[in-house]
Scaffold this active site. Structure first.
Site, PDB file in Angstrom:
ATOM      1  N   LYS A  55       0.972  -0.944  -0.358  1.00 17.70           N
ATOM      2  CA  LYS A  55       0.275  -0.271  -0.133  1.00 17.70           C
ATOM      3  C   LYS A  55       0.591   1.121  -0.188  1.00 17.70           C
ATOM      4  CE  LYS A  55      -4.084  -2.648   2.198  1.00 17.70           C
ATOM      5  NZ  LYS A  55      -4.453  -3.327   3.636  1.00 17.70           N
ATOM      6  N   GLN A  99      -5.667  -0.992   9.402  1.00 11.97           N
ATOM      7  CA  GLN A  99      -5.155  -2.707   9.079  1.00 11.97           C
ATOM      8  C   GLN A  99      -5.732  -4.153  10.021  1.00 11.97           C
ATOM      9  OE1 GLN A  99      -3.968  -3.313   5.788  1.00 11.97           O
ATOM     10  NE2 GLN A  99      -3.539  -5.307   5.657  1.00 11.97           N
ATOM     11  N   ASP A 122     -11.340   2.703   3.961  1.00 11.79           N
ATOM     12  CA  ASP A 122     -11.314   1.449   3.869  1.00 11.79           C
ATOM     13  C   ASP A 122     -13.106   1.188   3.613  1.00 11.79           C
ATOM     14  OD1 ASP A 122      -9.800  -0.909   3.866  1.00 11.79           O
ATOM     15  OD2 ASP A 122      -9.403   0.020   5.979  1.00 11.79           O
TER      16      ASP A 122
HETATM   17  N1  GUN Z   1      -6.692  -6.521   6.237  1.00 12.66           N
HETATM   18  C1  GUN Z   1      -7.147  -7.505   5.175  1.00 12.66           C
HETATM   19  N2  GUN Z   1      -8.376  -6.682   4.030  1.00 12.66           N
HETATM   20  C2  GUN Z   1      -8.120  -5.362   4.602  1.00 12.66           C
HETATM   21  C3  GUN Z   1      -8.572  -3.700   4.076  1.00 12.66           C
HETATM   22  O1  GUN Z   1      -9.107  -4.042   3.070  1.00 12.66           O
HETATM   23  N3  GUN Z   1      -8.111  -3.120   4.883  1.00 12.66           N
HETATM   24  C4  GUN Z   1      -7.375  -2.974   6.197  1.00 12.66           C
HETATM   25  N4  GUN Z   1      -7.879  -1.922   6.461  1.00 12.66           N
HETATM   26  N5  GUN Z   1      -7.138  -4.815   6.743  1.00 12.66           N
HETATM   27  C5  GUN Z   1      -7.056  -5.155   6.191  1.00 12.66           C
END
Ligand code: GUN
Length: 298
Positions: A55, A99, A122
């Site tokens: 990311k 996350q 998100d």
């Molecule tokens: N963990 C797995 N996929 C995601 C996501 O799309 N966003 C976040 N914040 N955590 C994750």
């Protein structure tokens, strides 16, 4: 035997990232500042570290600022929420991503609730989930948003199609169903208690598999010509001569090729779209916060 079109998520994501980068450049020209994305990682889960690293790289490549906050697994919920509140108040931060999963002593819901919905790139905050459900402008979770973009690209008009979403998570299944409903699909959400799942899936023109079980959906479950979006990323046990097992989706890809009309591969299907959509959501957040119109086509 006919063979399905392989939906190239990697190529589509690369095009989306280029459009986002162009949008970032014009945002910077107008506002004299870069959009910023803050990513919070708690603990040292290896998979989360890989995701957060990807990311960060993609954020910087798109011309945005990446603010990374790594906290030890022992951090308290109060300390984590205090960090989120600092990021809410920071004008250089347009989007906040915490996350998941979080350590067991932290309540995910409380942390997500602390994020300013205007920075919730998100799309996990209940305000955004509610807006999506009632058809108002919302931040939509990145994975289902990426799936919808691929479906619209490969199917075109989705109106009237029978769509079956396998999985009912808040991150993928439920928002995916809302998005398909908004496109006028007839939507079924199937899950672990669904009876006669293969029969349910056989009625689908569109199948979105998001269960996390390696190759569960077999070719005989698919209506001929169905469009299949595979959200699963599962690692098989290593076979002789392999150090790591192969990555596979929730769909038995090789066999499904002969039945499906189109299908996403794993890897290279949905995965790259998730990150591209995160960048897209962050650019949208930056525009809204600056009072600017969101660029078309991203
Ligand atoms: N963990 C797995 N996929 C995601 C996501 O799309 N966003 C976040 N914040 N955590 C994750």
């Amino acid at each position: 035997m006919s063979s399905a079109t392989i939906i190239d998520g990697k190529a589509f994501a690369a095009k989306l990232r280029h459009r986002v980068a162009a949008g970032v450049a014009s945002f910077v020209a107008i506002t004299q500042r870069k959009p910023g994305l803050a990513v919070v990682l708690v603990g040292d889960d290896p998979a989360s570290q890989v995701y957060v690293g990807s990311k960060k790289k993609a954020t910087v490549e798109a011309g945005m600022n990446s603010f990374e906050h790594r906290l030890p697994a022992t951090v308290s919920q109060e300390e984590l929420i205090a960090l989120v509140e600092t990021l809410n108040a920071d004008d250089a931060v347009d989007g906040i991503l915490v996350q998941l999963p979080l350590p067991a002593h932290i309540d995910d819901k409380a942390v997500i609730a602390a994020i300013d919905p205007a920075k919730d790139v998100d799309g996990f905050h209940v305000v955004n989930a509610g807006r999506l459900a009632v058809g108002e402008d919302a931040f939509v979770p990145c994975t289902p948003l990426g799936c919808l973009m691929l479906l619209k690209e490969y199917v075109g008009d989705l109106s009237g199609k029978n769509a079956v979403v396998i999985g009912r998570s808040n991150i993928v299944g439920k928002p995916m169903a809302q998005l398909l409903l908004a496109e006028n699909c007839t939507v079924t959400i199937a899950h672990s208690r669904t009876q006669d799942l293969p029969d349910v899936v056989r009625r689908a023109d569109i199948v979105v598999a998001a269960v996390g079980r390696a190759e569960m959906v077999t070719a005989d479950w698919l209506k001929p010509g169905a469009v299949v979006i595979d959200v699963g990323i599962n690692r098989l046990p290593p076979q002789a001569g392999e150090t790591k097992g192969r990555l596979v989706g929730d769909v038995a890809f090789d066999d499904a090729l002969a039945h499906a009309g189109a299908i996403t591969p794993v890897p290279g299907g949905v995965g790259p779209m998730t990150i591209a959509c995160l960048l897209r959501n962050n650019l949208v957040a930056a525009h809204r916060r600056a009072g600017l119109e969101v660029p078309q086509g991203i």
